[in-house]
Design a protein around this motif. Sequence first.
Motif, PDB file in Angstrom:
ATOM      1  N   MET A  50     -14.385  -5.283   2.496  1.00 54.05           N
ATOM      2  CA  MET A  50     -13.136  -5.255   3.257  1.00 54.05           C
ATOM      3  C   MET A  50     -12.476  -3.885   3.207  1.00 54.05           C
ATOM      4  SD  MET A  50     -12.943  -8.040   4.823  1.00 54.05           S
ATOM      5  CE  MET A  50     -11.387  -7.547   5.545  1.00 54.05           C
ATOM      6  N   CYS A  51     -12.718  -3.115   2.142  1.00 52.70           N
ATOM      7  CA  CYS A  51     -12.244  -1.722   2.114  1.00 52.70           C
ATOM      8  C   CYS A  51     -12.858  -0.956   3.292  1.00 52.70           C
ATOM      9  CB  CYS A  51     -12.639  -1.039   0.802  1.00 52.70           C
ATOM     10  SG  CYS A  51     -11.651  -1.502  -0.637  1.00 52.70           S
ATOM     11  N   GLY A  52     -14.155  -1.192   3.535  1.00 50.79           N
ATOM     12  CA  GLY A  52     -14.837  -0.550   4.657  1.00 50.79           C
ATOM     13  C   GLY A  52     -14.284  -0.998   5.995  1.00 50.79           C
ATOM     14  N   VAL A  53     -14.072  -2.308   6.150  1.00 51.69           N
ATOM     15  CA  VAL A  53     -13.515  -2.849   7.397  1.00 51.69           C
ATOM     16  C   VAL A  53     -12.122  -2.284   7.639  1.00 51.69           C
ATOM     17  CG1 VAL A  53     -12.708  -4.944   8.547  1.00 51.69           C
ATOM     18  CG2 VAL A  53     -14.882  -4.970   7.295  1.00 51.69           C
ATOM     19  N   ALA A  54     -11.274  -2.302   6.595  1.00 49.41           N
ATOM     20  CA  ALA A  54      -9.899  -1.809   6.720  1.00 49.41           C
ATOM     21  C   ALA A  54      -9.888  -0.329   7.098  1.00 49.41           C
ATOM     22  CB  ALA A  54      -9.152  -2.024   5.407  1.00 49.41           C
ATOM     23  N   THR A  55     -10.796   0.448   6.507  1.00 49.96           N
ATOM     24  CA  THR A  55     -10.878   1.881   6.801  1.00 49.96           C
ATOM     25  C   THR A  55     -11.225   2.121   8.258  1.00 49.96           C
ATOM     26  OG1 THR A  55     -11.489   2.454   4.525  1.00 49.96           O
ATOM     27  CG2 THR A  55     -12.114   4.018   6.246  1.00 49.96           C
ATOM     28  N   ILE A  56     -12.236   1.416   8.756  1.00 45.14           N
ATOM     29  CA  ILE A  56     -12.663   1.609  10.150  1.00 45.14           C
ATOM     30  C   ILE A  56     -11.575   1.148  11.123  1.00 45.14           C
ATOM     31  CG2 ILE A  56     -14.313   0.806  11.895  1.00 45.14           C
ATOM     32  CD1 ILE A  56     -16.473   0.938   9.728  1.00 45.14           C
ATOM     33  N   LEU A  57     -10.871   0.059  10.806  1.00 45.56           N
ATOM     34  CA  LEU A  57      -9.767  -0.398  11.651  1.00 45.56           C
ATOM     35  C   LEU A  57      -8.701   0.682  11.796  1.00 45.56           C
ATOM     36  CD1 LEU A  57      -9.160  -4.071  10.400  1.00 45.56           C
ATOM     37  CD2 LEU A  57      -9.973  -3.386  12.671  1.00 45.56           C
ATOM     38  N   GLN A  58      -8.482   1.431  10.725  1.00 44.93           N
ATOM     39  CA  GLN A  58      -7.428   2.438  10.735  1.00 44.93           C
ATOM     40  C   GLN A  58      -7.882   3.745  11.388  1.00 44.93           C
ATOM     41  OE1 GLN A  58      -4.254   2.730  10.944  1.00 44.93           O
ATOM     42  NE2 GLN A  58      -3.709   2.073   8.872  1.00 44.93           N
TER      43      GLN A  58
END
Length: 425
Positions: A50-58
């Motif tokens: 989810m750190c990866g998902v959150a990073t890409i979303l931002q």
Amino acid sequence: MNGILKNTALGIQHVLAMYAGAVIVPLIVGGAIGLNPEELTYLVAIDILMCGVATILQVMSNRFFGIGLPVVLGCTFTAVGPMIAIGGEYGVSAIYGAIIVSGIFIVLISGIFGRLVMFFPPVVTGSVVTIIGITLIPVAINNMGGGQGASDFGSVSNISLAFGTLLFIVLLYRFSTGFLKAISILLGIIAGTVAAVFMGKVDFTPVIKADFFHMVQPFYFGTPTFEWAPIFTMILVAMVSLVESTGVYFALGDIVGKKIEKEDLSKGYRAEGIAVLLGGIFNAFPYTTFSQNVGLMQMSGVKTKNIIYITGAMLITLGFIPKIAAITTIIPESVLGGAMIAMFGMVVAQGIKMLSTTVSNSQDNSMIIACSIGMGLGVTVVPDLFVALPSSFQILTSNGIVAGSVTAIVLNIIFNMIPSRKKQV
């Protein structure tokens, strides 16, 4: 080909810079709320993903969300104390119910948060961060002894590992520079764990039993429940995280030469809210910007979003591999405790740093700080102080972080937002 290898190496560097912060939160929270090794492995793996998902979303930017800056997101330390307190009193399901609601709340207020920032000046956010750091210290001390209820609590081996880890981190932080200094806590945990292996205090069973691949699962820990006190607590945490993220957005904008407009901030807040919402659904954590990666960007001089996309992809890939996540779960409690002293102490130091200018500029702010930190610490030490009050009122007094935060917000309104008679004359 050389460009691909260089970008990959830079992406790995960003992963390493944030990895300790990314895995330490699930290890602390999972250990404190009593998760078994299998559950703890899942918690670490889903958090990394989810750190990866959150990073890409931002990093991506469209009409609705994403600030479009090379920013890395990770689980916020601000949430550690509240999540432990909620889990202990209401259970794991209430943690994720509160996270889901706080994520929705961030999305809804993203367009108007600029107006709400007035309620969170440095005197408030600094007090909240300081209170959170102080309330986490007992968790670190318990872990240094081997963990609450451990049969060998306080043994010479546990104390030696804890202080050995802490000393290694301090020396590395003092005498190294650049990237080594940035990952001193991660290296300290690795060194402490290696020492624990030779002392026979590491059990590799969770790593052996862990799968090489798994699929993520919504509501892994069960259907979320919704309680007013936990929801109020996590909304407060979310507001503080947004204030911290705002500072990182402007710092990054300055680094890459982009002027940050109000619409950019709204999209950044919205992306953070979506990340928090997804964190609640997939039983992970609230997410915020990681300032250590901003420092790494300044050190390396590489400011492109492509590197951060690679970082996000790496984190997502790692999140699908429980075998790697399981490696982090075999770290002895005492080793974690030694590292926690440094980390949680840095949280307190960050809060004090945020407060330093407000104290020197205003005696009124000194009173706000004194009362809010005193209330936060007092309720933490004596949680039964308000037990006789109605349950509806105990939403504001159920734990030290909430009590101290509310005190800071109310006193800031009284001292700094309501005009005094002297000022009107």
